[in-house]
Design an enzyme around this catalytic site. Sequence first.
Site, PDB file in Angstrom:
ATOM      1  N   PRO A  40      16.793 -19.525  26.129  1.00 16.95           N
ATOM      2  CG  PRO A  40      15.604 -21.142  27.286  1.00 16.95           C
ATOM      3  CD  PRO A  40      15.530 -20.246  26.100  1.00 16.95           C
ATOM      4  CD  GLU A  41      23.307 -18.572  25.191  1.00 14.52           C
ATOM      5  OE1 GLU A  41      24.399 -18.846  25.713  1.00 14.52           O
ATOM      6  OE2 GLU A  41      23.184 -17.870  24.181  1.00 14.52           O
TER       7      GLU A  41
END
Length: 270
Positions: free
Chosen positions: A2-3
């Site tokens: 996840p960013e």
Amino acid sequence: MPELPEVETTVAGLRAVLEGETMVRAEARRADLRWPIPVDLRQRLTGAKVESLGRRAKYGLIHTDRQDTLIFHLGMSGRWRVDPESIEKHDHFILETASGRRVALNDPRRFGSLDIIDSDRLDSYRFFETMGPEPLSEAFDAQVLHGVLQGRKTPIKAMLLNQNIVAGLGNIYVCEALHMAGISPVAIAGSISRTRLERLVVAIKQVLIAAIAAGGSTLRDFAAPDGALGYFAKDWRVYGREGELCVCGAPVLRRVDSGRSIFYCAKCQR
Ligand SMILES: [Zn+2]
């Protein structure tokens, strides 16, 4: 992994469940994730009301009326499950509200983390202390970026991944923003003109805003069977597209640097 946009989307999903709610249960089901879960987490959260939620870089923030902030990181594989029907093996932390809602932090690889800190000491949290500006804030502009890149002989891609230069950018969005700005990932950071940095700052903000918007639409129909907050697929310009054609007709190339893949177009990016 996840960013920033995925974390922003996750926070929005949790906000809908937790904001304004009193937590009647806060249970860690193991002693550690990437590092130990604070032993006083249960005591500090149980009975507290969630005043608001936020995000700093790739960390989610849950602020309570006891002036505590729960800080979570999703690591490589973490996600929050909303109102799960049953608790699974990898649900390591559970919050329940007085109105009967339940969220579970699920993290099979346990690269995520949980910490709790006095809200007024948030800036001195060990990972926030030297962190650069938020990319979507006004504090991040071409003038600031030009200033910190002065004299740097490092490739621009490495500089953008450095959390002390700008917070929360990861590999995917850096590749995409560099392509959008027409800047080679290996261009020497300190030698990029102010004009080109202006284009880069705009590109970074645009790719993040577009991804958050896509996340928002994912969120609207995230009533998946387990109510999970998923990661959303995206049509990338270059990321993961080695050998496919760039919009200019040239092939997308890939090179590996420090174990990370860089995707780029040698024709569009100089
Ligand atoms: Zn191209």
